[in-house]
Design a protein around this motif. Structure first.
Motif, PDB file in Angstrom:
ATOM      1  N   ALA A 156       0.852  -0.999   0.119  1.00 53.42           N
ATOM      2  CA  ALA A 156       0.182   0.015  -0.359  1.00 53.42           C
ATOM      3  C   ALA A 156       1.340   0.833   0.147  1.00 53.42           C
ATOM      4  CB  ALA A 156      -0.806   0.286   1.648  1.00 53.42           C
ATOM      5  N   GLY A 157       2.090   1.281   0.611  1.00 55.22           N
ATOM      6  CA  GLY A 157       3.244   2.357   0.608  1.00 55.22           C
ATOM      7  C   GLY A 157       3.778   2.873  -0.386  1.00 55.22           C
ATOM      8  N   LEU A 158       4.374   1.835  -1.099  1.00 63.32           N
ATOM      9  CA  LEU A 158       4.791   1.166  -2.089  1.00 63.32           C
ATOM     10  C   LEU A 158       3.328   2.044  -3.334  1.00 63.32           C
ATOM     11  CD1 LEU A 158       6.743  -1.181  -2.178  1.00 63.32           C
ATOM     12  CD2 LEU A 158       7.752   1.117  -2.386  1.00 63.32           C
ATOM     13  N   VAL A 159       3.030   1.923  -3.303  1.00 59.52           N
ATOM     14  CA  VAL A 159       1.897   2.446  -4.856  1.00 59.52           C
ATOM     15  C   VAL A 159       0.996   3.774  -4.096  1.00 59.52           C
ATOM     16  CG1 VAL A 159      -1.163   1.805  -5.321  1.00 59.52           C
ATOM     17  CG2 VAL A 159       0.516   0.357  -4.461  1.00 59.52           C
ATOM     18  N   ILE A 160       1.035   4.553  -3.154  1.00 60.76           N
ATOM     19  CA  ILE A 160       0.322   5.307  -2.797  1.00 60.76           C
ATOM     20  C   ILE A 160       2.075   6.445  -3.501  1.00 60.76           C
ATOM     21  CG2 ILE A 160       0.266   7.310  -0.546  1.00 60.76           C
ATOM     22  CD1 ILE A 160      -1.536   5.351   0.443  1.00 60.76           C
ATOM     23  N   LEU A 161       3.182   5.282  -2.832  1.00 64.45           N
ATOM     24  CA  LEU A 161       3.902   6.519  -2.858  1.00 64.45           C
ATOM     25  C   LEU A 161       4.367   6.796  -5.070  1.00 64.45           C
ATOM     26  CD1 LEU A 161       7.367   4.744  -0.609  1.00 64.45           C
ATOM     27  CD2 LEU A 161       6.543   7.269  -1.595  1.00 64.45           C
ATOM     28  N   PHE A 162       4.176   6.020  -5.352  1.00 67.38           N
ATOM     29  CA  PHE A 162       3.985   6.162  -7.052  1.00 67.38           C
ATOM     30  C   PHE A 162       2.545   6.589  -7.372  1.00 67.38           C
ATOM     31  CE2 PHE A 162       2.025   4.051 -11.073  1.00 67.38           C
ATOM     32  CZ  PHE A 162       2.963   4.555 -11.799  1.00 67.38           C
ATOM     33  N   THR A 163       1.374   6.198  -6.384  1.00 61.51           N
ATOM     34  CA  THR A 163       0.505   7.787  -7.405  1.00 61.51           C
ATOM     35  C   THR A 163       0.640   9.113  -6.916  1.00 61.51           C
ATOM     36  OG1 THR A 163      -0.718   7.383  -5.594  1.00 61.51           O
ATOM     37  CG2 THR A 163      -1.283   5.775  -6.857  1.00 61.51           C
ATOM     38  N   ARG A 164       1.842   9.629  -6.021  1.00 69.09           N
ATOM     39  CA  ARG A 164       2.119  11.344  -5.397  1.00 69.09           C
ATOM     40  C   ARG A 164       3.837  10.858  -5.848  1.00 69.09           C
ATOM     41  NH1 ARG A 164       0.325  10.801   0.768  1.00 69.09           N
ATOM     42  NH2 ARG A 164      -1.904  10.830   0.763  1.00 69.09           N
TER      43      ARG A 164
END
Length: 180
Positions: free
Chosen positions: A158-166
């Motif tokens: 989840a953290g990696l996905v949010i990092l990717f989107t941001r």
């Protein structure tokens, strides 16, 4: 992705039937798995016994107890989790399932830019939540640290996905997902 500019829960509709279905299934799963009992293999001094001993030291305010070759053999996270559930007053299996459901929620919220439809979000969440390994009696009921690995992996993803989107935003907006 226009929804990246909004907070993760900004589009959440409390009247959505999908949201209530997800909540109902989560409560049902927590209720069903809470009836399972935890067991520990007493002579397993490298695993079950070690976790109980270290958690007892933490509960008694002795950190991890006297230092020996076993103190840090398995790491302090699971004994800390056991002690925290004791202090909070939650059964261990319930706390593990609650942690897992929270991790499923975090990953579902992180995936919102790609799962725009609330029915897809609900389906994705339920697919994660009802993963058979998350309520397997042979693994879940034994006092083992592996029960924390799956939710921790989901939180990491989840953290990696949010990092990717941001990825194009300021460093400040990326601190929380980076810590996750």
């Amino acid at each position: 992705f226009s929804s990246i500019d909004h907070p993760p829960m900004s589009g959440l509709n409390i009247r959505s039937g999908w949201l209530w279905a997800a909540i109902l299934v989560t409560v049902l799963k927590l209720w069903l798995t809470n009836s399972q009992t935890v067991f520990a293999i007493g002579p397993a001094f490298h695993d079950d016994q070690l976790f109980v001993k270290l958690a007892a030291h933490i509960i008694n305010g002795e950190w991890l107890g006297p230092y020996d070759q076993f103190t840090l053999a398995k790491g302090p996270l699971f004994p800390l989790f056991i002690a925290a559930t004791f202090w909070i007053g939650l059964p261990l299996i319930f706390a593990q399932q609650l942690f897992y459901a929270g991790a499923c929620t975090a990953l579902t919220v992180a995936m919102r830019p790609w799962l725009r439809n609330s029915s897809f979000q609900c389906g994705f969440y339920l697919l994660l939540l009802l993963n058979p390994i998350s309520y397997d009696a042979a693994n879940l009921t034994r006092l083992m640290r592996q029960n924390l690995y799956t939710p921790l992996a989901l939180l990491t993803i989840a953290g990696l996905v949010i990092l990717f989107t941001r990825r194009r935003e300021t460093v400040r907006r990326m601190l929380f997902p980076a810590a996750l």
